[in-house]
Design a protein around this motif. Sequence first.
Motif, PDB file in Angstrom:
ATOM      1  N   LYS A   1       0.809  -1.220   0.000  1.00  0.00           N
ATOM      2  CA  LYS A   1       0.000   0.000   0.000  1.00  0.00           C
ATOM      3  C   LYS A   1       0.844   1.272   0.000  1.00  0.00           C
ATOM      4  O   LYS A   1       0.378   2.337  -0.386  1.00  0.00           O
ATOM      5  CB  LYS A   1      -0.931   0.000   1.217  1.00  0.00           C
ATOM      6  N   HIS A   2       2.099   1.174   0.439  1.00  0.00           N
ATOM      7  CA  HIS A   2       2.953   2.364   0.491  1.00  0.00           C
ATOM      8  C   HIS A   2       3.892   2.434  -0.706  1.00  0.00           C
ATOM      9  O   HIS A   2       4.896   3.154  -0.685  1.00  0.00           O
ATOM     10  CB  HIS A   2       3.742   2.368   1.807  1.00  0.00           C
ATOM     11  N   GLY A   3       3.565   1.676  -1.758  1.00  0.00           N
ATOM     12  CA  GLY A   3       4.334   1.759  -2.994  1.00  0.00           C
ATOM     13  C   GLY A   3       5.638   0.994  -2.984  1.00  0.00           C
ATOM     14  O   GLY A   3       6.491   1.212  -3.845  1.00  0.00           O
ATOM     15  N   LYS A   4       5.802   0.074  -2.042  1.00  0.00           N
ATOM     16  CA  LYS A   4       7.034  -0.700  -1.950  1.00  0.00           C
ATOM     17  C   LYS A   4       6.757  -2.145  -2.335  1.00  0.00           C
ATOM     18  O   LYS A   4       5.757  -2.736  -1.931  1.00  0.00           O
ATOM     19  CB  LYS A   4       7.559  -0.644  -0.504  1.00  0.00           C
ATOM     20  N   TRP A   5       7.671  -2.740  -3.136  1.00  0.00           N
ATOM     21  CA  TRP A   5       7.524  -4.139  -3.525  1.00  0.00           C
ATOM     22  C   TRP A   5       7.881  -5.042  -2.349  1.00  0.00           C
ATOM     23  O   TRP A   5       8.887  -4.842  -1.680  1.00  0.00           O
ATOM     24  CB  TRP A   5       8.429  -4.461  -4.717  1.00  0.00           C
ATOM     25  N   LEU A   6       7.014  -6.035  -2.115  1.00  0.00           N
ATOM     26  CA  LEU A   6       7.196  -6.987  -1.019  1.00  0.00           C
ATOM     27  C   LEU A   6       7.269  -8.395  -1.598  1.00  0.00           C
ATOM     28  O   LEU A   6       6.484  -8.773  -2.464  1.00  0.00           O
ATOM     29  CB  LEU A   6       6.028  -6.898  -0.031  1.00  0.00           C
ATOM     30  N   SER A   7       8.195  -9.182  -1.094  1.00  0.00           N
ATOM     31  CA  SER A   7       8.387 -10.541  -1.577  1.00  0.00           C
ATOM     32  C   SER A   7       7.376 -11.491  -0.934  1.00  0.00           C
ATOM     33  O   SER A   7       7.032 -11.350   0.237  1.00  0.00           O
ATOM     34  CB  SER A   7       9.809 -10.997  -1.247  1.00  0.00           C
ATOM     35  N   LEU A   8       6.913 -12.458  -1.730  1.00  0.00           N
ATOM     36  CA  LEU A   8       5.988 -13.471  -1.240  1.00  0.00           C
ATOM     37  C   LEU A   8       6.714 -14.803  -1.138  1.00  0.00           C
ATOM     38  O   LEU A   8       7.315 -15.265  -2.112  1.00  0.00           O
ATOM     39  CB  LEU A   8       4.800 -13.618  -2.196  1.00  0.00           C
ATOM     40  N   ALA A   9       6.651 -15.418   0.019  1.00  0.00           N
ATOM     41  CA  ALA A   9       7.344 -16.694   0.223  1.00  0.00           C
ATOM     42  C   ALA A   9       6.425 -17.652   0.968  1.00  0.00           C
ATOM     43  O   ALA A   9       6.521 -17.790   2.194  1.00  0.00           O
ATOM     44  CB  ALA A   9       8.643 -16.485   0.995  1.00  0.00           C
ATOM     45  N   PRO A  10       5.503 -18.314   0.256  1.00  0.00           N
ATOM     46  CA  PRO A  10       4.604 -19.245   0.937  1.00  0.00           C
ATOM     47  C   PRO A  10       5.351 -20.451   1.468  1.00  0.00           C
ATOM     48  O   PRO A  10       6.267 -20.966   0.817  1.00  0.00           O
ATOM     49  CB  PRO A  10       3.627 -19.656  -0.167  1.00  0.00           C
ATOM     50  N   PRO A  11       5.010 -20.926   2.663  1.00  0.00           N
ATOM     51  CA  PRO A  11       5.653 -22.141   3.187  1.00  0.00           C
ATOM     52  C   PRO A  11       5.234 -23.351   2.363  1.00  0.00           C
ATOM     53  O   PRO A  11       4.220 -23.322   1.651  1.00  0.00           O
ATOM     54  CB  PRO A  11       5.132 -22.232   4.621  1.00  0.00           C
ATOM     55  N   GLU A  12       6.016 -24.409   2.456  1.00  0.00           N
ATOM     56  CA  GLU A  12       5.735 -25.619   1.691  1.00  0.00           C
ATOM     57  C   GLU A  12       4.327 -26.133   1.990  1.00  0.00           C
ATOM     58  O   GLU A  12       3.906 -26.208   3.138  1.00  0.00           O
ATOM     59  CB  GLU A  12       6.760 -26.704   2.028  1.00  0.00           C
ATOM     60  N   GLY A  13       3.605 -26.456   0.932  1.00  0.00           N
ATOM     61  CA  GLY A  13       2.254 -26.979   1.084  1.00  0.00           C
ATOM     62  C   GLY A  13       1.170 -25.924   1.113  1.00  0.00           C
ATOM     63  O   GLY A  13      -0.021 -26.244   1.037  1.00  0.00           O
ATOM     64  N   ALA A  14       1.550 -24.651   1.211  1.00  0.00           N
ATOM     65  CA  ALA A  14       0.557 -23.570   1.245  1.00  0.00           C
ATOM     66  C   ALA A  14       0.298 -23.032  -0.154  1.00  0.00           C
ATOM     67  O   ALA A  14       1.139 -23.115  -1.040  1.00  0.00           O
ATOM     68  CB  ALA A  14       1.014 -22.447   2.168  1.00  0.00           C
ATOM     69  N   MET A  15      -0.856 -22.483  -0.314  1.00  0.00           N
ATOM     70  CA  MET A  15      -1.289 -21.909  -1.577  1.00  0.00           C
ATOM     71  C   MET A  15      -1.413 -20.393  -1.418  1.00  0.00           C
ATOM     72  O   MET A  15      -1.861 -19.906  -0.384  1.00  0.00           O
ATOM     73  CB  MET A  15      -2.643 -22.531  -1.929  1.00  0.00           C
TER      74      MET A  15
END
Length: 310
Positions: free
Chosen positions: A210-224
């Motif tokens: 929301k503040h214009g910054k890119w955030l990394s997504l790292a789902p744990p194993e088995g998560a969608m």
Amino acid sequence: MDLAEIPVLSLEDDRKDLPALLGESFRAFGFAMVRDHGIDEVLIDRAWDLTRAFFALPVEAKMKYRAGRGGARGYTPFRTEVAKNATEKDLKEFWHIGRDLPAGSPLAGSMPPNIWPEEVEGFRETFSALYAAFDKAGAELLSAIAIGLGLDARWFDPAIADGNSVLRLLHYPPVGADAGGAIRAGAHEDINLITLLLGAEEAGLELLGKHGKWLSLAPPEGAMVVNIGDMLQRLTNHVLPSTTHRVRNPSGERAMHSRYSMPFFLHLRSDFRFVTLPQCVSEENPDRYPDIITADDYLQERLREIGLIA
């Protein structure tokens, strides 16, 4: 790169509180992470193996399965799709699997039959089963979303019955020196209601905070990973936001590795008519979409914007 601190919810353990928890995550990020989604891990592993096997075929073999209709089925070659308003085409190739309609369906005009590669044994059986599993998980997530919006738990069921959902198998090849200014997937929002994404081994998925910054997504194993698409954003008058996301290029040694991904784009029926949900309209949030269009009208407009149809 900062990590998006998205809580991991359970479709099984959090069932009672899921509508509220999903809504909170979606309003904060446009994304959620869900485990215990019910899709068999053995089926998922087999699907990954067959995905790699297909994309390892020679280009001329894959090109036999390039279909018209904006790549709605079959193979779409490397550097075909372009993010809306971008100038460089994405560094990816993909395969689409859609719904098999019953004979004589009035929706057949907007949903072509599937095509299947002869070279990869078990491809049709595996991905037909995976499509059905995604379909079921998606309906359960939409049920929780409906409750969170103050709707009946099964409100979405007729809206997605024989819906134009698409399972996309994605391959991002190693990034070469000739990539120029292109990236694996340019900044975009998804077109559909919700997207269900099985995790990739290689990093790179990012959302715009929301503040214009890119955030990394790292789902744990088995998560969608689950995210809101533009169709649900429109239906809810932006109460549930569709968030910009991208797949950035890796650097150093990781640039030599392929990345594979498997999103399921859950769509409405082609003849669904968009009418903004009245509980999402208020004096502070007036109806942004007074014009009524069908889901297929909306889809075709967006496919033109991303270069998949002329």
